[in-house]
Design a protein around this motif. Structure first.
Motif, PDB file in Angstrom:
ATOM      1  N   THR A 104       0.983  15.548  -1.276  1.00  0.00           N
ATOM      2  CA  THR A 104      -0.151  14.630  -1.474  1.00  0.00           C
ATOM      3  C   THR A 104      -1.067  15.387  -2.448  1.00  0.00           C
ATOM      4  O   THR A 104      -1.673  16.387  -2.068  1.00  0.00           O
ATOM      5  CB  THR A 104      -0.902  14.391  -0.142  1.00  0.00           C
ATOM      6  OG1 THR A 104       0.071  14.076   0.863  1.00  0.00           O
ATOM      7  CG2 THR A 104      -1.916  13.259  -0.256  1.00  0.00           C
ATOM      8  N   TRP A 154      -3.243  12.072   5.440  1.00  0.00           N
ATOM      9  CA  TRP A 154      -2.290  11.212   4.733  1.00  0.00           C
ATOM     10  C   TRP A 154      -0.908  11.829   4.688  1.00  0.00           C
ATOM     11  O   TRP A 154       0.090  11.140   4.875  1.00  0.00           O
ATOM     12  CB  TRP A 154      -2.805  10.837   3.348  1.00  0.00           C
ATOM     13  CG  TRP A 154      -4.062  10.011   3.457  1.00  0.00           C
ATOM     14  CD1 TRP A 154      -5.323  10.366   3.088  1.00  0.00           C
ATOM     15  CD2 TRP A 154      -4.179   8.698   4.049  1.00  0.00           C
ATOM     16  NE1 TRP A 154      -6.211   9.367   3.399  1.00  0.00           N
ATOM     17  CE2 TRP A 154      -5.544   8.335   3.977  1.00  0.00           C
ATOM     18  CE3 TRP A 154      -3.269   7.801   4.625  1.00  0.00           C
ATOM     19  CZ2 TRP A 154      -6.019   7.112   4.473  1.00  0.00           C
ATOM     20  CZ3 TRP A 154      -3.733   6.589   5.106  1.00  0.00           C
ATOM     21  CH2 TRP A 154      -5.092   6.249   5.030  1.00  0.00           C
ATOM     22  N   GLY A 160       0.808  -1.220   0.000  1.00  0.00           N
ATOM     23  CA  GLY A 160       0.000   0.000   0.000  1.00  0.00           C
ATOM     24  C   GLY A 160       0.837   1.264   0.000  1.00  0.00           C
ATOM     25  O   GLY A 160       2.072   1.225   0.167  1.00  0.00           O
TER      26      GLY A 160
HETATM   27  N1  PMP Z   1      -2.519   8.358   0.615  1.00  0.00           N
HETATM   28  C1  PMP Z   1      -3.759   8.729   0.270  1.00  0.00           C
HETATM   29  C2  PMP Z   1      -3.964  10.048  -0.396  1.00  0.00           C
HETATM   30  C3  PMP Z   1      -4.837   7.866   0.519  1.00  0.00           C
HETATM   31  O1  PMP Z   1      -6.083   8.222   0.178  1.00  0.00           O
HETATM   32  C4  PMP Z   1      -4.594   6.613   1.131  1.00  0.00           C
HETATM   33  C5  PMP Z   1      -5.700   5.612   1.404  1.00  0.00           C
HETATM   34  N2  PMP Z   1      -6.966   6.019   1.313  1.00  0.00           N
HETATM   35  C6  PMP Z   1      -3.290   6.297   1.508  1.00  0.00           C
HETATM   36  C7  PMP Z   1      -2.273   7.182   1.211  1.00  0.00           C
HETATM   37  C8  PMP Z   1      -2.977   4.997   2.183  1.00  0.00           C
HETATM   38  O2  PMP Z   1      -3.039   4.005   1.245  1.00  0.00           O
HETATM   39  P1  PMP Z   1      -2.931   2.446   1.606  1.00  0.00           P
HETATM   40  O3  PMP Z   1      -4.173   2.092   2.329  1.00  0.00           O
HETATM   41  O4  PMP Z   1      -2.817   1.813   0.254  1.00  0.00           O
HETATM   42  O5  PMP Z   1      -1.722   2.256   2.430  1.00  0.00           O
END
Ligand code: PMP
Length: 359
Positions: free
Chosen positions: A143, A99, A74
């Motif tokens: 982000t 995030w 992820g």
């Molecule tokens: N960054 C963003 C902008 C997200 O929206 C998300 C999950 N919704 C993540 C990171 C984390 O991603 P993951 O669950 O694949 O680790």
């Protein structure tokens, strides 16, 4: 009957992706084996991986000196892996919500973090712009779309230091200039496919600048994954298959240009309804409003209708609009597979609710 799916991720996927992946689960081509049974190193799976890489390069116009990786773990693993490999002394981060805060927290394990811009002062309701970028940092991390707060940046900023973007929730929704980024990454589970696979687009030069004098476990080294073409360990084969089907579908509709037009149209439908509807409002500054995640909250004096509207929308086959607990109200996540009909259903639901309450 299929519902109007507005989940934040995992989320709605295209019909061809669902149909072709279900067929491959029963039998991959004429292999006599399921996609879940074939060896990842076999002639049955290798073309799937190769095409998934080639399609992303084609759709995003990725320059030749970049690598496309499909990994596990992820986007959250990338928060740490990025810093582990590239944070030598100090890195610059833009803080636009949960995030990015999580990315910052992981980076602080490996070095200093300079938060060069933040929208925390206004509860993350806007995207900071025009900030100065220090040249003494190893990289700048942004982000590009904030899934929870519903803010987004629509330009590829010029950065004097390597620019890294978490594009988990806006990849493939607008044309981007990949050459402006040293690395782009994200979880696939929004615009690219199901959860369980992570995409990384990394420039060869940046990859080669990875730290070598720090003990880094093998699985967390970018060069290892590049050398092994994302096959250092067993890749998530089913997820990569579904991702390839999603990319084929995006290409067949006209690529990112077409996705961008659709995203503008879909999100405008909801923003316009919020303008019109006396009961709902957007908590986000107009120039920062995301096309992918659209929070809508109660206008003053209507908060008591939360549960009633939830029930009202559920009865209309609308799912996934409960707002994130940090924002409240509702949020529609409208990724590439969301249709105009899905939007019409949601807008109609908001209109009918207003009529029922206000007459
Ligand atoms: N960054 C963003 C902008 C997200 O929206 C998300 C999950 N919704 C993540 C990171 C984390 O991603 P993951 O669950 O694949 O680790």
């Amino acid at each position: 009957m299929r519902k109007h799916i507005f989940n934040a991720g995992p989320c709605k996927l295209s019909d061809p992706c669902l149909e072709n992946t279900s067929k491959a689960i029963l039998e991959l081509g004429n292999s006599g084996q399921s996609i879940m049974e074939v060896s990842h190193r076999s002639k049955d799976f290798l073309p799937v991986m190769e095409e998934a890489q080639a399609l992303l390069k084609e759709i995003l116009n990725v320059p030749d000196n970049y690598h496309v990786l499909y990994l596990g773990g992820g986007a959250s693993t990338q928060f740490a892996m990025l810093a582990m490999n590239f944070l030598k002394s100090k890195a610059a981060y833009v803080d636009t919500g949960s995030w990015s805060s999580k990315a910052i927290k992981e980076a602080q394990i490996f070095g200093k973090v300079e938060v060069i811009a933040s929208s925390k002062d206004k509860n993350y309701t806007y995207y900071p712009k025009g900030f100065a970028i220090p040249t003494d940092c190893d990289y700048l991390h942004i982000t590009s779309n904030n899934t929870i707060r519903g803010t987004e940046i629509f330009e590829d900023i010029d950065s004097p230091i390597p620019l890294i973007a978490d594009m988990s929730s806006d990849i493939l929704s607008r044309k981007i200039d990949v050459s402006k980024y040293a690395m782009i990454y994200g979880g696939a589970q929004k615009n690219m496919g199901p959860s369980g696979v992570t995409f990384v687009i990394i420039s060869d030069d940046f990859m080669k600048s990875a730290i070598t004098d720090r003990p880094i476990p093998t699985m967390f080294k970018y060069p290892i994954h590049v050398e092994n073409d994302s096959m250092y360990n067993t890749p998530p084969c089913v997820n990569i298959f579904a991702l390839r089907e999603t990319l084929k579908w995006v290409k067949s509709l006209g690529g990112v240009e077409a996705m961008e037009q659709l995203a503008i149209k879909r999100s405008n439908m909801l923003y316009q309804e919020m303008e019109r509807n006396s009961m709902f409002t957007s908590p986000v500054a107009p120039d920062s409003r995301s096309r992918m995640n659209v929070p809508f909250v109660w206008s003053e004096g209507n908060e008591q209708y939360q549960d009633q509207f939830m029930k009202f929308s559920t009865e209309r086959n609308i799912v996934g609009i409960k707002g994130h607990r940090s924002v409240g109200g509702f949020r529609a996540s409208i990724y590439n597979a969301a249709t105009i009909e899905d939007m019409e259903a949601l807008v109609k639901c908001m209109q009918d609710f207003e009529k029922q309450i206000k007459g």
